[in-house]
Scaffold this active site. Sequence first.
Site, PDB file in Angstrom:
ATOM      1  N   LYS A 130      18.968  63.194  66.143  1.00  0.00           N
ATOM      2  CA  LYS A 130      19.214  63.565  66.548  1.00  0.00           C
ATOM      3  C   LYS A 130      20.539  64.952  67.250  1.00  0.00           C
ATOM      4  O   LYS A 130      21.330  64.076  66.992  1.00  0.00           O
ATOM      5  CB  LYS A 130      18.562  63.854  67.648  1.00  0.00           C
ATOM      6  CG  LYS A 130      17.337  65.394  68.488  1.00  0.00           C
ATOM      7  CD  LYS A 130      16.110  65.602  68.056  1.00  0.00           C
ATOM      8  CE  LYS A 130      15.904  66.448  68.446  1.00  0.00           C
ATOM      9  NZ  LYS A 130      14.118  67.384  67.675  1.00  0.00           N
ATOM     10  N   ASP A 170      15.762  72.844  66.921  1.00  0.00           N
ATOM     11  CA  ASP A 170      14.476  72.667  67.470  1.00  0.00           C
ATOM     12  C   ASP A 170      14.711  73.702  68.578  1.00  0.00           C
ATOM     13  O   ASP A 170      14.603  74.485  68.649  1.00  0.00           O
ATOM     14  CB  ASP A 170      15.176  70.951  68.329  1.00  0.00           C
ATOM     15  CG  ASP A 170      14.265  70.021  69.212  1.00  0.00           C
ATOM     16  OD1 ASP A 170      13.252  69.685  68.912  1.00  0.00           O
ATOM     17  OD2 ASP A 170      14.127  71.142  70.720  1.00  0.00           O
TER      18      ASP A 170
HETATM   19  P1  NDP Z   1      11.342  77.085  71.051  1.00  0.00           P
HETATM   20  O1  NDP Z   1      13.329  77.176  71.327  1.00  0.00           O
HETATM   21  O2  NDP Z   1      11.093  77.989  69.924  1.00  0.00           O
HETATM   22  O3  NDP Z   1      10.771  77.552  72.581  1.00  0.00           O
HETATM   23  C1  NDP Z   1      10.328  77.076  73.278  1.00  0.00           C
HETATM   24  C2  NDP Z   1       9.429  77.734  74.433  1.00  0.00           C
HETATM   25  O4  NDP Z   1       9.909  76.294  75.317  1.00  0.00           O
HETATM   26  C3  NDP Z   1      10.071  79.066  74.743  1.00  0.00           C
HETATM   27  O5  NDP Z   1       8.795  79.075  75.048  1.00  0.00           O
HETATM   28  C4  NDP Z   1      10.329  78.471  76.703  1.00  0.00           C
HETATM   29  O6  NDP Z   1      10.505  79.475  77.144  1.00  0.00           O
HETATM   30  C5  NDP Z   1       9.405  77.376  76.919  1.00  0.00           C
HETATM   31  N1  NDP Z   1       9.879  76.821  77.770  1.00  0.00           N
HETATM   32  C6  NDP Z   1      10.673  75.952  77.731  1.00  0.00           C
HETATM   33  N2  NDP Z   1      11.253  75.280  79.277  1.00  0.00           N
HETATM   34  C7  NDP Z   1       9.897  75.279  79.600  1.00  0.00           C
HETATM   35  C8  NDP Z   1       9.618  75.032  80.488  1.00  0.00           C
HETATM   36  N3  NDP Z   1      10.082  73.905  82.047  1.00  0.00           N
HETATM   37  N4  NDP Z   1       7.783  75.937  80.977  1.00  0.00           N
HETATM   38  C9  NDP Z   1       7.546  76.076  80.731  1.00  0.00           C
HETATM   39  N5  NDP Z   1       7.734  77.127  79.391  1.00  0.00           N
HETATM   40  C10 NDP Z   1       9.273  76.314  78.537  1.00  0.00           C
HETATM   41  O7  NDP Z   1      11.599  75.249  70.704  1.00  0.00           O
HETATM   42  P2  NDP Z   1      10.374  74.824  70.215  1.00  0.00           P
HETATM   43  O8  NDP Z   1       9.084  75.545  70.006  1.00  0.00           O
HETATM   44  O9  NDP Z   1      10.941  74.549  68.621  1.00  0.00           O
HETATM   45  O10 NDP Z   1      10.148  73.096  70.840  1.00  0.00           O
HETATM   46  C11 NDP Z   1       9.329  72.831  72.038  1.00  0.00           C
HETATM   47  C12 NDP Z   1       9.020  71.543  71.796  1.00  0.00           C
HETATM   48  O11 NDP Z   1       8.375  70.885  70.641  1.00  0.00           O
HETATM   49  C13 NDP Z   1      10.294  71.262  72.045  1.00  0.00           C
HETATM   50  O12 NDP Z   1       9.896  69.865  72.590  1.00  0.00           O
HETATM   51  C14 NDP Z   1      10.549  70.713  70.595  1.00  0.00           C
HETATM   52  O13 NDP Z   1      11.868  68.782  71.423  1.00  0.00           O
HETATM   53  C15 NDP Z   1       9.451  69.499  70.070  1.00  0.00           C
HETATM   54  N6  NDP Z   1       9.498  70.112  68.562  1.00  0.00           N
HETATM   55  C16 NDP Z   1      10.082  71.686  68.010  1.00  0.00           C
HETATM   56  C17 NDP Z   1       9.742  71.123  66.405  1.00  0.00           C
HETATM   57  C18 NDP Z   1      10.075  71.975  65.424  1.00  0.00           C
HETATM   58  O14 NDP Z   1       9.555  71.595  65.142  1.00  0.00           O
HETATM   59  N7  NDP Z   1      10.452  73.392  66.642  1.00  0.00           N
HETATM   60  C19 NDP Z   1       9.212  69.953  65.793  1.00  0.00           C
HETATM   61  C20 NDP Z   1       8.609  68.645  67.035  1.00  0.00           C
HETATM   62  C21 NDP Z   1       9.377  68.928  68.157  1.00  0.00           C
HETATM   63  P3  NDP Z   1      12.108  80.080  77.753  1.00  0.00           P
HETATM   64  O15 NDP Z   1      12.212  80.786  76.305  1.00  0.00           O
HETATM   65  O16 NDP Z   1      11.547  80.661  78.603  1.00  0.00           O
HETATM   66  O17 NDP Z   1      13.517  79.203  77.576  1.00  0.00           O
END
Ligand code: NDP
Length: 449
Positions: A130, A170
């Site tokens: 990572k 990510d």
């Molecule tokens: P993105 O950056 O696309 O989205 C993250 C989202 O979570 C945003 O909407 C962000 O809001 C929101 N967010 C962050 N912190 C908080 C919080 N404290 N409370 C509420 N919402 C919050 O990331 P991903 O969707 O790619 O990733 C999300 C999760 O999934 C992570 O934990 C990542 O490690 C995991 N993951 C992702 C994979 C992938 O293929 N993308 C694969 C496996 C796991 P804001 O815009 O306001 O920051």
Amino acid sequence: MVRTLDDTLEPIFQDVLHRNPGEAEFHQAVREVLESLGPVLVKHPEFAEHKIIQRICEPERQIIFRVPWQDDKGETHINRAFRVQFNSALGPYKGGMRFHPSVYLGIVKFLGFEQVFKNALTGLPIGGGKGGSDFNPKGRSDAEVMRFCQSLMTEMYRHLGEYTDVPAGDIGVGQREVGYLFGQYKRMTNRYESGVFTGKGLDWGGSRARKEATGFGAVYFVREMLRARNMDLEGKTCVVSGAGDVAIHAIEKLQALGARVIACSDSGGMIVDEHGLELDRIRRIKEVERRRIHVYAEEQSRARYIKGGTVWTVPCEVALPCATQNELNGEDARRLVENGCIAVAEGANMPTTPEGIRLFRDAGIAYGPGKAANAGGVATSALEMQQNASRDSWTFQYTEQRLEEIICNIHRNCHDTAVEFGAPGDYVTGANIAGFLKVGHAMVALGLI
Ligand code: NDP
């Protein structure tokens, strides 16, 4: 009751604390896995003999470097970036890059550690790694993001390769960032090495269904957990945290399977729409306009926005944390259980605190930990690598079918392993042991390296 470690594992954990001071998230991730491994050491004494647990907790290589770049006004900024190459017993290191101000070594190590077991569960030949940076892409122009990505890759390229280390996206790293990173890698190496990055655009070596895979996979996982209890998703009321890549595609698949998704969020707050969320509206606001989720409630009068609110306060039957680590604590878990929640599947990595996990397990609800439930993303990344290696491009339907099969296999493996080790219905035990066994056996076979 806090779960205790057995006499062999406690000193190993103490050593991890001592060697990695101040890395709370890494400690949390290691402890959660070690809590499951007591019965494995009894059944497989060779793991203790070969010090597999001590070795698995120590990354093979950790790279930390400076990333200097200039903003649009010509001002210079310095960020710090990381790549932790955790374990390559099963294949090249594989795992995403995260750009977020909260990124430090402890976050990257927790994610890399989880990734090792998750990747093993997919059954595909990928090790775990990572990376990331404390760079915040929010509010930055495309040109600024490009300059940052180019500077980062000017150092990182020498540590990557399709047979060495294959990053992806990510939090904060989507297709735009992957494009700039891959473009600079190509320039630095003079090689069009498609297999060195996943999450690429379709026109330049990407896979269909990769963007959707993590969210879709988490929903398949929750569907399988419900099926194991003779239930399904049809008509179930659901909440999803986040509004990013994972959350949006989880909502899409939940709706396709007949569920009603009534709440989602971003880091500013949450929206509730009891009629069911309008996904097209969320997509436009978040993906096209890159605005905040409160805009939904400003446009759609029947919805409400709660500033600073979390979706766990909204009564539901199924909850999918899809935002970030430790976003669902003990109090949230208690509230969900009291409100009648029957299943939780983690789209995010380690979103539930140890107390939250304990409450879910004690309440006997179906709880799918991230390393199993969100493995669809990395699994489809491995399918992207397969397509790149064979210069092929599969249809969406075929790729999604492969994804679904992989998730069903992971579910079955976790389910059956939990039964075998005396913890039926406990997917945490099942996922930790099944993932560990695969990596542990490979490490023994490969000798002391
Ligand atoms: P993105 O950056 O696309 O989205 C993250 C989202 O979570 C945003 O909407 C962000 O809001 C929101 N967010 C962050 N912190 C908080 C919080 N404290 N409370 C509420 N919402 C919050 O990331 P991903 O969707 O790619 O990733 C999300 C999760 O999934 C992570 O934990 C990542 O490690 C995991 N993951 C992702 C994979 C992938 O293929 N993308 C694969 C496996 C796991 P804001 O815009 O306001 O920051």
